[in-house]
Design a protein around this motif. Structure first.
Motif, PDB file in Angstrom:
ATOM      1  N   TYR A  13       0.830  -1.204   0.000  1.00 20.72           N
ATOM      2  CA  TYR A  13       0.000   0.000   0.000  1.00 20.72           C
ATOM      3  C   TYR A  13       0.867   1.257   0.000  1.00 20.72           C
ATOM      4  CZ  TYR A  13      -3.358  -3.535   1.598  1.00 20.72           C
ATOM      5  OH  TYR A  13      -4.119  -4.667   1.713  1.00 20.72           O
ATOM      6  N   LEU A  14       1.945   1.231   0.769  1.00 22.09           N
ATOM      7  CA  LEU A  14       2.881   2.361   0.786  1.00 22.09           C
ATOM      8  C   LEU A  14       3.584   2.494  -0.567  1.00 22.09           C
ATOM      9  CD1 LEU A  14       4.458   1.852   4.318  1.00 22.09           C
ATOM     10  CD2 LEU A  14       2.932   3.703   3.643  1.00 22.09           C
ATOM     11  N   ALA A  17       1.401   4.220  -3.073  1.00 22.23           N
ATOM     12  CA  ALA A  17       1.423   5.672  -2.866  1.00 22.23           C
ATOM     13  C   ALA A  17       2.672   6.284  -3.498  1.00 22.23           C
ATOM     14  CB  ALA A  17       1.369   5.986  -1.368  1.00 22.23           C
ATOM     15  N   SER A  21       3.234   9.033  -6.646  1.00 20.56           N
ATOM     16  CA  SER A  21       3.672  10.308  -6.060  1.00 20.56           C
ATOM     17  C   SER A  21       3.895  11.361  -7.137  1.00 20.56           C
ATOM     18  CB  SER A  21       4.961  10.105  -5.263  1.00 20.56           C
ATOM     19  OG  SER A  21       5.457  11.355  -4.795  1.00 20.56           O
ATOM     20  N   TRP A  29      10.743  11.469   3.970  1.00 21.32           N
ATOM     21  CA  TRP A  29      10.757  10.105   4.496  1.00 21.32           C
ATOM     22  C   TRP A  29      10.943  10.072   6.003  1.00 21.32           C
ATOM     23  CZ3 TRP A  29       8.577   6.641   1.816  1.00 21.32           C
ATOM     24  CH2 TRP A  29       8.630   6.660   0.417  1.00 21.32           C
ATOM     25  N   THR A  32       7.543  10.605   7.409  1.00 23.80           N
ATOM     26  CA  THR A  32       6.703   9.450   7.072  1.00 23.80           C
ATOM     27  C   THR A  32       6.998   8.262   7.982  1.00 23.80           C
ATOM     28  OG1 THR A  32       6.577  10.135   4.751  1.00 23.80           O
ATOM     29  CG2 THR A  32       6.091   7.821   5.236  1.00 23.80           C
ATOM     30  N   LEU A  36       4.536   6.551  10.735  1.00 21.05           N
ATOM     31  CA  LEU A  36       4.248   5.126  10.587  1.00 21.05           C
ATOM     32  C   LEU A  36       4.559   4.367  11.879  1.00 21.05           C
ATOM     33  CD1 LEU A  36       3.384   2.776   8.766  1.00 21.05           C
ATOM     34  CD2 LEU A  36       5.764   2.594   7.997  1.00 21.05           C
ATOM     35  N   ASN A 209      -2.564   8.063   9.100  1.00 23.29           N
ATOM     36  CA  ASN A 209      -2.328   7.529   7.764  1.00 23.29           C
ATOM     37  C   ASN A 209      -2.635   8.549   6.680  1.00 23.29           C
ATOM     38  OD1 ASN A 209      -1.294   4.894   8.205  1.00 23.29           O
ATOM     39  ND2 ASN A 209      -3.320   4.200   8.834  1.00 23.29           N
ATOM     40  N   ILE A 212       0.534  10.338   6.316  1.00 26.14           N
ATOM     41  CA  ILE A 212       1.520   9.522   5.592  1.00 26.14           C
ATOM     42  C   ILE A 212       1.237   9.523   4.092  1.00 26.14           C
ATOM     43  CG2 ILE A 212       2.323   7.153   5.208  1.00 26.14           C
ATOM     44  CD1 ILE A 212       1.907   6.647   8.199  1.00 26.14           C
ATOM     45  N   VAL A 213       0.014   9.204   3.728  1.00 29.81           N
ATOM     46  CA  VAL A 213      -0.344   9.037   2.318  1.00 29.81           C
ATOM     47  C   VAL A 213      -0.228  10.347   1.549  1.00 29.81           C
ATOM     48  CG1 VAL A 213      -2.244   8.493   0.743  1.00 29.81           C
ATOM     49  CG2 VAL A 213      -1.779   7.009   2.699  1.00 29.81           C
ATOM     50  N   ILE A 216       3.304  11.375   0.848  1.00 25.77           N
ATOM     51  CA  ILE A 216       3.938  10.632  -0.246  1.00 25.77           C
ATOM     52  C   ILE A 216       3.326  11.012  -1.596  1.00 25.77           C
ATOM     53  CG2 ILE A 216       4.367   8.343  -1.209  1.00 25.77           C
ATOM     54  CD1 ILE A 216       4.347   7.230   1.628  1.00 25.77           C
ATOM     55  N   LEU A 413      -4.387   1.051   4.638  1.00 32.18           N
ATOM     56  CA  LEU A 413      -3.297   1.088   5.615  1.00 32.18           C
ATOM     57  C   LEU A 413      -3.814   0.917   7.039  1.00 32.18           C
ATOM     58  CD1 LEU A 413      -0.832   3.890   4.407  1.00 32.18           C
ATOM     59  CD2 LEU A 413      -0.279   1.491   4.862  1.00 32.18           C
TER      60      LEU A 413
END
Length: 423
Positions: A13-14, A17, A21, A29, A32, A36, A209, A212-213, A216, A413
């Protein structure tokens, strides 16, 4: 083996993304990874430790208590809609009574907490703390917490000034984040239909999440001069942004309480009508599509088609092939319709161990606990149209695909992470 597949699923899933991007070189990162790790620790604590389970159970019990209190108002007006255990005469309560009508009390309650300053204070400090820990821009962190309490369109409404002054790329980030929230005031409805402890576990995980998403998918560098927050004013039902100046804010006359409360109750009534209308229309349309498909092949149905499309993502949750296909059908139905439609199908069976294992029940509940579906994209675009200029509107409209992808990845996620700890 299934645990390994579940771990691989989270990584996939990551990776999806990252694949889509807009600016792979500028993904933060460090932030992120921090978010996470926080998400994994939070899911571990809330699902694997007695005190963590007690926290979410206590919160779920609190929402259930609010719902039960709301039944007293329903009994007064409609005693034959409520069962005897709550003072009514009905043999059973339908979807409207058990899930929707309690919103008439819970929404005004949250609006009152906003009016007296409790929710804005919580949102401000939790948002600041999240920004400090994660390294994300202050407003994006603030907005993620704001959504958790107010919902997507309401959070956008109280952030009007910020949306107008920010760069259009950051507005796209907020539009993408808006796909992944739920509104705290309707959590009581969810907890009446599916396991409340997983509903409430999903809420903070979705917020993290979403960070995070979007970090990215749409990385945007924010300089110190841009990293500011416009002050929120008004209420969640009738709110607008104001300049972040305490003196100016103090001079702004506040709406009289009972006028404000009346508007809040009417807003809650409109929300009930909107949800009921959407559920009835979507269920009926899905049934019509199934009947049309059956003319070509009795096996064909919307759920079967969606199940095939979503099957790989469901299997990566750590499910066997049979369970993954059923799970994929629920996933697809939720994305095409909304979470209430799926919850309505699950209410009578989701706690039955003959139908669902603990792992299946946990990941399914978490996945459907969000506003991520096709119709939400229209709501968000409509909200932006009334607040920002044409250039920003056009950019957001061009990113509808990214908005939907963001919402789906966040749901995947959150479910995948919870699935790591519940078997």
């Amino acid at each position: 083996m299934l645990v390994v597949i579940n771990i691989i699923g989270v990584l996939v899933y990551l990776a999806i993304a990252f694949l889509f991007s807009k600016d792979k070189k500028n993904v933060n990162w460090r932030s992120t990874i921090i978010v996470l790790v926080i998400n994994l620790l939070l899911a571990w604590v809330l699902t694997s430790f007695a005190f963590g389970r007690d926290i979410v159970k206590g919160a779920a019990d609190g929402f259930n208590w609010l719902v039960q209190v709301s039944y007293q108002g329903i009994v007064f007006a409609l005693p034959n809609w409520v069962t005897p255990e709550f003072g009514g005469t009905a043999k059973a309560m339908n979807f409207v009574t058990s899930a929707l009508l309690p919103i008439l009390m819970i929404v005004p309650l949250f609006d009152i907490l906003t009016y007296i300053g409790v929710l804005p204070w919580i949102i401000k400090w939790v948002g600041r703390g999240l920004s400090f820990i994660t390294g994300q821009p202050k407003f994006e962190s603030f907005f993620s917490v704001e959504m958790m309490f107010l919902g997507n369109t309401e959070a956008l409404a109280v952030s009007k000034l910020q949306l107008q002054t920010m760069r259009k790329e950051r507005d796209v980030t907020l539009a993408m984040m808006s796909m992944s929230c739920v509104t705290a005031s309707i959590l009581g409805a969810y907890t009446q239909m599916v396991p409340g402890q997983f509903v409430l576990t999903a809420v903070p995980l979705n917020i993290l999440n979403a960070i995070i998403v979007t970090n990215i998918l749409n990385p945007v560098k924010v300089g110190p001069e841009e990293d500011t927050i416009a002050k929120m004013g008004g209420s969640s039902s009738n709110a607008e942004a104001s300049v972040a100046d305490e003196a100016a804010d103090a001079k702004t006359p506040r709406e009289p309480f009972f006028s404000f409360l009346g508007d809040s109750i009417l807003g809650a009534g409109r929300l009930i009508l909107i949800i009921a209308a959407n559920v009835i229309a979507f269920v009926a349309l899905a049934a019509m599509i199934d009947k049309i498909l059956a003319l070509f092949n009795p096996w064909l149905s919307l759920e079967h088609i969606l199940g095939i499309i979503m099957f790989p993502f469901a299997w990566l949750m750590g499910l066997n092939v049979h369970d993954a296909f059923g799970f994929a059908q629920y996933m697809g139905t939720k994305l095409v319709t909304n979470e209430f439609v799926v919850m309505g199908k699950l209410t009578t069976i989701i706690n039955n161990p003959h139908y669902f294992s603990p792992h299946y029940r946990a990941i399914l509940t978490v996945f459907i606990t969000s506003f991520a579906n096709f119709s939400t994209t229209g709501m968000i675009i409509g909200a932006f149209k009334g607040m920002v200029d044409q250039e920003k509107n056009d950019l957001i409209s061009k990113n509808v695909g990214y908005m939907l992808l963001s919402g789906i990845l966040v749901s995947l996620l959150s479910a995948g992470i919870v699935g790591l700890f519940v078997w």
